[in-house]
Design a protein around this motif. Structure first.
Motif, PDB file in Angstrom:
ATOM      1  N   GLU A  96       0.823  -1.201   0.000  1.00  0.00           N
ATOM      2  CA  GLU A  96       0.000   0.000   0.000  1.00  0.00           C
ATOM      3  C   GLU A  96       0.868   1.267   0.000  1.00  0.00           C
ATOM      4  N   GLY A  97       0.713   2.080  -1.041  1.00  0.00           N
ATOM      5  CA  GLY A  97       1.443   3.342  -1.120  1.00  0.00           C
ATOM      6  C   GLY A  97       2.785   3.267  -1.818  1.00  0.00           C
ATOM      7  N   PHE A  98       3.242   2.061  -2.214  1.00  0.00           N
ATOM      8  CA  PHE A  98       4.536   1.904  -2.872  1.00  0.00           C
ATOM      9  C   PHE A  98       4.368   1.110  -4.164  1.00  0.00           C
ATOM     10  N   SER A  99       5.128   1.497  -5.184  1.00  0.00           N
ATOM     11  CA  SER A  99       5.052   0.824  -6.476  1.00  0.00           C
ATOM     12  C   SER A  99       6.440   0.647  -7.066  1.00  0.00           C
ATOM     13  N   TRP A 100       6.526  -0.210  -8.085  1.00  0.00           N
ATOM     14  CA  TRP A 100       7.766  -0.331  -8.855  1.00  0.00           C
ATOM     15  C   TRP A 100       7.425  -0.280 -10.335  1.00  0.00           C
ATOM     16  N   THR A 101       8.387   0.201 -11.111  1.00  0.00           N
ATOM     17  CA  THR A 101       8.196   0.284 -12.547  1.00  0.00           C
ATOM     18  C   THR A 101       9.541   0.293 -13.254  1.00  0.00           C
ATOM     19  N   ARG A 102       9.511   0.122 -14.575  1.00  0.00           N
ATOM     20  CA  ARG A 102      10.735   0.156 -15.386  1.00  0.00           C
ATOM     21  C   ARG A 102      10.755   1.434 -16.203  1.00  0.00           C
ATOM     22  N   LEU A 103      11.915   2.046 -16.288  1.00  0.00           N
ATOM     23  CA  LEU A 103      12.079   3.284 -17.040  1.00  0.00           C
ATOM     24  C   LEU A 103      13.291   3.185 -17.956  1.00  0.00           C
ATOM     25  N   THR A 104      13.131   3.651 -19.170  1.00  0.00           N
ATOM     26  CA  THR A 104      14.274   3.752 -20.078  1.00  0.00           C
ATOM     27  C   THR A 104      14.903   5.128 -19.886  1.00  0.00           C
ATOM     28  N   VAL A 105      16.168   5.148 -19.527  1.00  0.00           N
ATOM     29  CA  VAL A 105      16.844   6.406 -19.196  1.00  0.00           C
ATOM     30  C   VAL A 105      17.074   7.223 -20.466  1.00  0.00           C
ATOM     31  N   SER A 106      16.519   8.441 -20.487  1.00  0.00           N
ATOM     32  CA  SER A 106      16.703   9.319 -21.645  1.00  0.00           C
ATOM     33  C   SER A 106      17.025  10.750 -21.210  1.00  0.00           C
ATOM     34  N   ASN A 107      17.333  10.924 -19.944  1.00  0.00           N
ATOM     35  CA  ASN A 107      17.713  12.239 -19.427  1.00  0.00           C
ATOM     36  C   ASN A 107      19.218  12.240 -19.143  1.00  0.00           C
ATOM     37  N   ARG A 108      19.957  13.024 -19.893  1.00  0.00           N
ATOM     38  CA  ARG A 108      21.419  13.047 -19.733  1.00  0.00           C
ATOM     39  C   ARG A 108      21.842  13.428 -18.321  1.00  0.00           C
ATOM     40  N   ALA A 109      21.018  14.221 -17.635  1.00  0.00           N
ATOM     41  CA  ALA A 109      21.375  14.675 -16.288  1.00  0.00           C
ATOM     42  C   ALA A 109      21.477  13.519 -15.290  1.00  0.00           C
ATOM     43  N   ALA A 110      20.856  12.380 -15.631  1.00  0.00           N
ATOM     44  CA  ALA A 110      20.893  11.221 -14.735  1.00  0.00           C
ATOM     45  C   ALA A 110      21.996  10.233 -15.113  1.00  0.00           C
ATOM     46  N   VAL A 162      16.113   1.016 -16.068  1.00  0.00           N
ATOM     47  CA  VAL A 162      16.217   0.922 -14.615  1.00  0.00           C
ATOM     48  C   VAL A 162      14.865   0.495 -14.034  1.00  0.00           C
ATOM     49  N   THR A 163      14.919  -0.413 -13.092  1.00  0.00           N
ATOM     50  CA  THR A 163      13.715  -0.816 -12.362  1.00  0.00           C
ATOM     51  C   THR A 163      13.788  -0.146 -11.004  1.00  0.00           C
ATOM     52  N   ILE A 164      12.803   0.700 -10.733  1.00  0.00           N
ATOM     53  CA  ILE A 164      12.849   1.491  -9.501  1.00  0.00           C
ATOM     54  C   ILE A 164      11.651   1.205  -8.600  1.00  0.00           C
ATOM     55  N   MET A 165      11.843   1.467  -7.318  1.00  0.00           N
ATOM     56  CA  MET A 165      10.770   1.391  -6.333  1.00  0.00           C
ATOM     57  C   MET A 165      10.649   2.752  -5.678  1.00  0.00           C
ATOM     58  N   CYS A 166       9.414   3.231  -5.485  1.00  0.00           N
ATOM     59  CA  CYS A 166       9.229   4.522  -4.840  1.00  0.00           C
ATOM     60  C   CYS A 166       7.805   4.649  -4.307  1.00  0.00           C
ATOM     61  N   PRO A 167       7.581   5.618  -3.401  1.00  0.00           N
ATOM     62  CA  PRO A 167       6.208   5.881  -2.955  1.00  0.00           C
ATOM     63  C   PRO A 167       5.378   6.382  -4.140  1.00  0.00           C
ATOM     64  N   ASP A 168       4.097   6.086  -4.148  1.00  0.00           N
ATOM     65  CA  ASP A 168       3.243   6.486  -5.260  1.00  0.00           C
ATOM     66  C   ASP A 168       3.277   7.994  -5.508  1.00  0.00           C
ATOM     67  N   PHE A 169       3.351   8.779  -4.427  1.00  0.00           N
ATOM     68  CA  PHE A 169       3.306  10.233  -4.603  1.00  0.00           C
ATOM     69  C   PHE A 169       4.608  10.795  -5.200  1.00  0.00           C
ATOM     70  N   CYS A 170       5.647   9.946  -5.255  1.00  0.00           N
ATOM     71  CA  CYS A 170       6.919  10.380  -5.849  1.00  0.00           C
ATOM     72  C   CYS A 170       7.110   9.864  -7.270  1.00  0.00           C
ATOM     73  N   LEU A 171       6.150   9.107  -7.772  1.00  0.00           N
ATOM     74  CA  LEU A 171       6.322   8.477  -9.076  1.00  0.00           C
ATOM     75  C   LEU A 171       6.523   9.502 -10.187  1.00  0.00           C
ATOM     76  N   GLY A 172       5.757  10.570 -10.145  1.00  0.00           N
ATOM     77  CA  GLY A 172       5.887  11.604 -11.171  1.00  0.00           C
ATOM     78  C   GLY A 172       7.279  12.196 -11.215  1.00  0.00           C
ATOM     79  N   ASN A 173       7.835  12.505 -10.043  1.00  0.00           N
ATOM     80  CA  ASN A 173       9.182  13.068  -9.981  1.00  0.00           C
ATOM     81  C   ASN A 173      10.233  12.054 -10.434  1.00  0.00           C
ATOM     82  N   ALA A 174      10.003  10.770 -10.121  1.00  0.00           N
ATOM     83  CA  ALA A 174      10.949   9.728 -10.542  1.00  0.00           C
ATOM     84  C   ALA A 174      10.971   9.603 -12.059  1.00  0.00           C
ATOM     85  N   ILE A 175       9.790   9.660 -12.668  1.00  0.00           N
ATOM     86  CA  ILE A 175       9.713   9.575 -14.127  1.00  0.00           C
ATOM     87  C   ILE A 175      10.453  10.747 -14.764  1.00  0.00           C
TER      88      ILE A 175
END
Length: 254
Positions: A146-160, A203-216
Motif C-alpha cells: 500500500e502506497g509503494f510501487s515499482w516500474t521500469r524506465l528507459t533512461v533518456s535524461n542526460r542529467a541522470a 532501470v527498475t525502480i521502487m518509490c512511494p506512489d506520490f513520488c512516481l511523477g518526480n521519478a519519471i
C-alpha cells in the motif's frame, strides 16, 4: 498429497488466470470450485480439479488443502470467501494464504480474521491506470504494498547519466531506490553504488506512489528520447563490431 502444491479456491476468470500463470511456471496447481462446469471448462490451466463446497469445513478438509504450500482464495462471493478463509484458519493451516477481496470492507474483515495477504484487483488496477494517465506514462506500474510501487524506465535524461549512483541523491530528491539496471542486455543486481547509468539503460525502480511523477521526470526527458535511441543503436553497433573482431582474432589464434 505432497508438499509444494498451490491450491486455488474459486476458478472464475481471475482464478483461472492465476492457475494458468502458476502452471506455466512449472508449479503444481490444484483448483477447487463448487461448480463442476467451471472445473471442466478451465481444466487445461491446472493439474487437478476438485468440485466441492469450501464453505463446508469437512468438505474443505477432505481436499487435502492443509498440506498446501500456498492457498489462493479467489472466490468472488464475499460471504463464501469469508467462510472459506475462516475454515482454513480453523483447520490450522499455517502456510501462505492469499485472498482476493471485492472491496475495502471485505479486505478489512479478512485482515481482522488474520489473513495476511489480501489483494483488491479492481482497486489496484484502477490506481495503476490513474498513475499512467496522470504522468502520460506508457510502462506498467506495479503495486508492491500500500502506497509503494515499482516500474521500469528507459533512461533518456542526460542529467541522470555518467554519475555514480551514490552521488545521484535518489532518496533525497525522489525518495526512490534502483532495484535493477539493464545495460547492453546484461542485468546488474544488486546495483553497486559506483555504477554509472547510461542513456538507453533500463532501470527498475521502487518509490512511494506520490513520488512516481518526480521519478519519471528524473530518469526520462522527452527531448532526449530520440538522442537516447541513437546513442543506444550506436553503442549496439560498436558492440557488434567488437564481437566480430574478437571472433576473428580467436579463429586466427586457432
Amino acid at each position: 498429497m505432497v508438499k509444494n502444491e498451490y491450491f486455488i479456491i474459486g476458478c472464475g476468470k481471475f482464478g483461472a488466470q492465476l492457475a494458468s500463470t502458476l502452471s506455466s511456471n512449472g508449479l503444481q496447481v490444484i483448483a477447487i470450485d463448487k461448480s463442476q462446469e467451471v472445473i471442466d471448462r478451465n481444466s487445461k490451466n491446472y493439474d487437478y480439479g476438485i468440485c466441492t463446497d469450501t464453505t463446508d469445513i469437512d468438505s474443505l478438509r477432505d481436499t487435502g488443502v492443509t498440506k498446501a504450500t500456498c492457498i489462493i482464495v479467489a472466490i468472488s462471493d464475499i460471504q463464501d470467501s469469508i467462510m472459506t478463509c475462516a475454515n482454513l484458519i480453523e483447520l490450522g493451516f499455517s502456510g501462505n494464504i492469499i485472498a482476493r477481496a471485492q472491496n475495502m470492507v471485505h479486505k478489512r474483515i479478512l485482515k481482522t480474521m488474520g489473513v495476511q495477504h489480501i489483494t483488491v484487483p479492481e482497486i489496484e488496477v484502477a490506481n495503476r491506470v490513474a498513475l499512467q494517465a496522470m504522468y502520460r506514462f506508457d510502462e506498467s506500474v506495479h503495486s508492491l504494498t500500500e502506497g509503494f510501487s515499482w516500474t521500469r524506465l528507459t533512461v533518456s535524461n542526460r542529467a541522470a547519466t555518467d554519475i555514480e549512483i551514490k552521488d545521484l541523491g535518489l532518496r533525497e530528491k525522489i525518495q526512490s531506490m534502483i532495484l535493477f539496471i539493464k545495460h547492453n542486455n546484461q542485468i546488474e543486481f544488486p546495483v553497486k553504488p559506483h555504477t554509472k547509468i547510461s542513456l538507453g539503460d533500463i532501470v527498475t525502480i521502487m518509490c512511494p506512489d506520490f513520488c512516481l511523477g518526480n521519478a519519471i521526470k528524473f530518469f526520462t526527458d522527452q527531448s532526449f528520447s530520440n538522442v537516447a535511441k541513437k546513442e543506444t543503436k550506436k553503442l549496439q553497433k560498436q558492440v557488434r563490431i567488437k564481437n566480430k573482431i574478437s571472433n576473428k582474432t580467436k579463429r586466427k589464434g586457432k
